[in-house]
Write a protein that holds these residues in place. Structure first.
Motif, mmCIF file in Angstrom:
data_model
loop_
_atom_site.group_PDB
_atom_site.id
_atom_site.type_symbol
_atom_site.label_atom_id
_atom_site.label_comp_id
_atom_site.label_asym_id
_atom_site.label_seq_id
_atom_site.Cartn_x
_atom_site.Cartn_y
_atom_site.Cartn_z
ATOM 1 N N ASP A 1 0.795 -1.192 0.008
ATOM 2 C CA ASP A 1 0.094 -0.062 0.021
ATOM 3 C C ASP A 1 0.942 1.392 0.027
ATOM 4 N N PHE B 1 2.794 1.793 -3.627
ATOM 5 C CA PHE B 1 1.824 2.240 -4.725
ATOM 6 C C PHE B 1 1.336 3.659 -4.371
ATOM 7 N N SER B 2 1.261 4.172 -3.198
ATOM 8 C CA SER B 2 0.718 5.388 -2.766
ATOM 9 C C SER B 2 1.883 6.434 -3.108
ATOM 10 N N LEU C 1 -0.592 -1.721 -10.772
ATOM 11 C CA LEU C 1 -1.228 -0.588 -10.115
ATOM 12 C C LEU C 1 -2.825 -0.475 -10.012
ATOM 13 N N LYS D 1 -5.555 -0.633 -7.133
ATOM 14 C CA LYS D 1 -6.442 0.373 -7.088
ATOM 15 C C LYS D 1 -8.060 -0.281 -6.906
ATOM 16 N N ARG E 1 -2.405 7.994 -4.284
ATOM 17 C CA ARG E 1 -1.672 7.490 -5.132
ATOM 18 C C ARG E 1 -0.639 8.776 -5.731
ATOM 19 N N ARG E 2 0.505 8.312 -6.647
ATOM 20 C CA ARG E 2 1.169 9.359 -7.399
ATOM 21 C C ARG E 2 0.263 9.883 -8.350
ATOM 22 N N TRP F 1 0.827 14.257 -5.534
ATOM 23 C CA TRP F 1 -0.064 13.027 -5.189
ATOM 24 C C TRP F 1 -1.462 13.289 -5.107
#
Length: 343
Positions: A118, A121-122, A175, A179, A188-189, A242
């Protein structure tokens, strides 16, 4: 250094040289490393060298690996977990883990790995996290299945180790798959394609969150600006941005600008819509910006807070610098408070 993360039963933090004894307690066992690429530790110095050499080198490169897995009840380091870069260019990481056999069968490695997944990916620009194991490592493959990684197949004779070739099972999580598991808002980015959503969230936040602290004419000028796609695109490509997403809609963003000229970065925006306020997301976004600033070896973060957010910035450790300043936007002067955080 990796940040400190927390789950129900675990704390994930950076490894210290003082953790060598706990690492040695399981790393010396031959069955723990039966299917790994590292050899059993013969003395505690092997564990100390692992921390002082491999671990520190990984931290210096900015990789979130390895985290120490600390069990809350015993306060012991019971294993390690983390993701290292396979290819930054291709946005590709790999998950790795090890656990003291005294704690097997309790779901702890899945709990720890899920938290790291988590986070990665964030926080990072990553599209794929893979995980591999020797075909014989049935327990490790079960962990991958519980993490909902997709089995891709076997790489035949993929590595030569301990005087023989080994086949590897390969799994991955993308990703978009990650999600799809999220319920409620998540961070997330930002990526190309988010430009208009970021702009809309920005304007909505001004109109509905900042309105209580500014005059209607200020909100009209400030919160109804035109959308400039190229400007937003450049921010995504050249800086650290982000977004908060909920139900396929962007509901907030945070942006730090790095001129790369000195030891200072500047926050160019931290806005949330009413839909995602009061959920701790602002604090998490700020933590991410602070973590990234540290990874960039910066010493100070500058910001100009809206009147609405001054208290939030102060709770996050920022100090006021000078007096309120006015910024002209579309013919209106918008008040903002200069702030800074020394890292």
């Amino acid at each position: 250094m990796p940040p400190t993360l927390e789950t129900k039963r675990l704390i994930l933090r950076e490894l210290h040289i003082d953790d060598a004894e706990d690492i040695f307690a399981y790393a010396k066992k031959k069955h723990i490393s039966e299917y790994t690429l590292w050899e059993p530790h013969q003395t505690i110095k092997d564990s100390e060298d692992f921390i002082s050499e491999y671990v520190q080198s990984s931290y210096e490169e900015g990789a979130p690996e390895p985290f120490a897995i600390v069990e809350k009840k015993s306060r012991r380091v019971i294993g390690t977990v983390g993701c290292f870069w396979v290819s930054k260019t291709n946005r590709h990481m790999e998950l790795a883990y090890a656990l003291n056999d005294e704690f097997w069968g309790q779901g702890l490695i899945v709990e720890a790995a899920q938290k790291v997944i988590d986070y990665c990916f964030s926080f990072f620009e990553v599209d794929r996290i893979q995980c591999r194991c020797k075909v014989q490592n049935i327990a490790s493959f079960r962990v991958m299945e519980k993490l909902n990684f997709t089995y891709e197949g076997i790489l035949r004779n993929a590595i030569y180790h301990r005087e023989r070739s080994w086949d590897l099972k390969v799994t991955s999580l993308l990703l978009e798959e990650w999600k799809s598991t999220k319920k409620g808002p998540y961070i997330r980015r930002a990526r190309i394609g988010d430009e208009e959503g970021i702009h809309q969230a920005h304007m909505k936040s001004i109109q509905q969150v900042n309105a209580k602290d500014y005059r209607p004419d200020q909100i009209e000028a400030w919160g109804n600006r035109e959308f400039h796609s190229e400007k937003r695109k450049k921010a995504i490509l050249n800086h650290h941005l982000w977004v908060v997403e909920q139900d396929n809609s962007i509901e907030g963003y945070a942006l730090i600008f790095d001129s790369k000229k000195d030891s200072t970065v500047e926050i160019y925006g931290l806005y949330l819509t009413p839909e995602v306020l009061s959920k701790g997301l602002g604090s998490t976004l700020m933590d991410y910006m602070i973590d990234m600033s540290i990874l960039l070896n910066k010493k100070k973060i500058k910001a100009t807070s809206t009147l609405t957010a001054i208290g939030f910035y102060e709770r996050m450790g920022f100090k006021r610098v000078g007096n309120i300043e006015l910024s002209p936007i579309n013919g209106a002067d918008i008040e903002g408070q200069p702030m800074e955080l020394i890292l």
